[in-house]
Design a protein around this motif. Sequence first.
Motif, PDB file in Angstrom:
ATOM      1  N   ILE A 204     -39.888  43.284  11.490  1.00  0.00           N
ATOM      2  CA  ILE A 204     -39.030  42.441  10.642  1.00  0.00           C
ATOM      3  C   ILE A 204     -39.096  42.938   9.195  1.00  0.00           C
ATOM      4  CG2 ILE A 204     -38.662  40.119   9.751  1.00  0.00           C
ATOM      5  CD1 ILE A 204     -39.722  39.020  12.359  1.00  0.00           C
TER       6      ILE A 204
ATOM      7  N   ARG B 254     -36.449  44.048   6.553  1.00  0.00           N
ATOM      8  CA  ARG B 254     -35.195  43.429   6.997  1.00  0.00           C
ATOM      9  C   ARG B 254     -35.115  41.966   6.578  1.00  0.00           C
ATOM     10  NH1 ARG B 254     -32.049  45.649  11.243  1.00  0.00           N
ATOM     11  NH2 ARG B 254     -32.687  47.757  11.831  1.00  0.00           N
ATOM     12  N   LEU B 255     -36.238  41.261   6.663  1.00  0.00           N
ATOM     13  CA  LEU B 255     -36.242  39.851   6.280  1.00  0.00           C
ATOM     14  C   LEU B 255     -35.936  39.684   4.799  1.00  0.00           C
ATOM     15  CD1 LEU B 255     -36.737  36.899   6.966  1.00  0.00           C
ATOM     16  CD2 LEU B 255     -39.179  37.286   6.600  1.00  0.00           C
TER      17      LEU B 255
ATOM     18  N   VAL C 175     -31.728  40.893   9.548  1.00  0.00           N
ATOM     19  CA  VAL C 175     -32.416  40.366  10.728  1.00  0.00           C
ATOM     20  C   VAL C 175     -31.443  40.054  11.855  1.00  0.00           C
ATOM     21  CG1 VAL C 175     -33.833  38.439  11.555  1.00  0.00           C
ATOM     22  CG2 VAL C 175     -34.305  39.465   9.334  1.00  0.00           C
TER      23      VAL C 175
ATOM     24  N   ILE D 265     -38.189  35.463  15.580  1.00  0.00           N
ATOM     25  CA  ILE D 265     -37.006  35.251  14.751  1.00  0.00           C
ATOM     26  C   ILE D 265     -36.405  33.872  15.006  1.00  0.00           C
ATOM     27  CG2 ILE D 265     -34.681  36.077  14.223  1.00  0.00           C
ATOM     28  CD1 ILE D 265     -35.601  38.878  14.938  1.00  0.00           C
TER      29      ILE D 265
END
Length: 330
Positions: A97, A100-101, A279, A298
């Motif tokens: 993640i 990207r988060l 995400v 997620i």
Amino acid sequence: MLSYLLQRLGLALVTCVFISALTFVIIRLPPGDFVDAYIANLVASGSSVSQDQAAAMRVEYGLDQPVVVQYARWMGRVLQGDFGVSMVWRRPVNEVIGDRLWLTMVVSLAALFLTWAIALPIGIYSAVRQYSIGDYVFTTLGFIGLAVPNFLLALILMYLGFRYLGLSVGGLFSPEFVQAEWSWARVWDLMKHLPLPAAVLALAGTAQLIRIMRANLLDELRRPYVVTARAKGLSERYVVLKYPVRAALNPFASSIAYLFPYLVSGSIVVSLVLGLPTVGPLLLQALVAQDMFLAGAIVLLLGVMTVIGTLVSDLLLMWIDPRIRLEGRS
């Protein structure tokens, strides 16, 4: 106020427990498991996996255990901040993640602030200048914004940018900064690429909030307290901005409940069209591959953010609207 906050916090914790259980159940709903999906992909590419190898993979990922045991082990790790290892990426979920988060939150926050910065003044203007030329223009643009899908607008902008400007519209970084380490140059490159995806994501939300703000403010402007304020000779700007606008802001506060998870997921379709490293596409890939640890992390994050957003929304509504505070005391 303190009693109300404690009640909401207790309810939020209970809701998060149910969300975690429901998340695990949803991930387990599709037939088969990750090993079955992995074997199917290998067979499609001309390879094969023996029964012993498949059994070993199930033992490695704990898929041979009962569902209750799998859920208990998963939640035990989550409470320690360990979301497990992604079955597809073969890396810890926190690393997958990773950036990207944060990139998703940057894009979504930019879209959120742009939405509010545009919708609030236009909604007030349309209500105060009802049936004026400007009101008709903004109303028409609002309907167009509601009707045009975000991904279609993204495709149009990509075509126009490539066709007439010779630009490769898409992504959040130039090719030389995609895999580069974070630096001021990379941050500046991100800022240069940020306006387009933020504008695309903000379009539909802006059009919707303009209509909501206009309708609510028109309703408030017809209230007796506004008529009384005008009869006392107060200025029109004071009459409008003091209480009616504040009361009409309730939809903005209420929207936070679903905006918080939006900050994490973003728009999956728009992200796929523009090639954004967010995400949303990662969640889609995890669900297709039945990567339960990555998808579960997620989806659980989205559920928890919804609960947090609802709590923040309730507190903001109590602060903005005195009527809600008075109802809570009665």
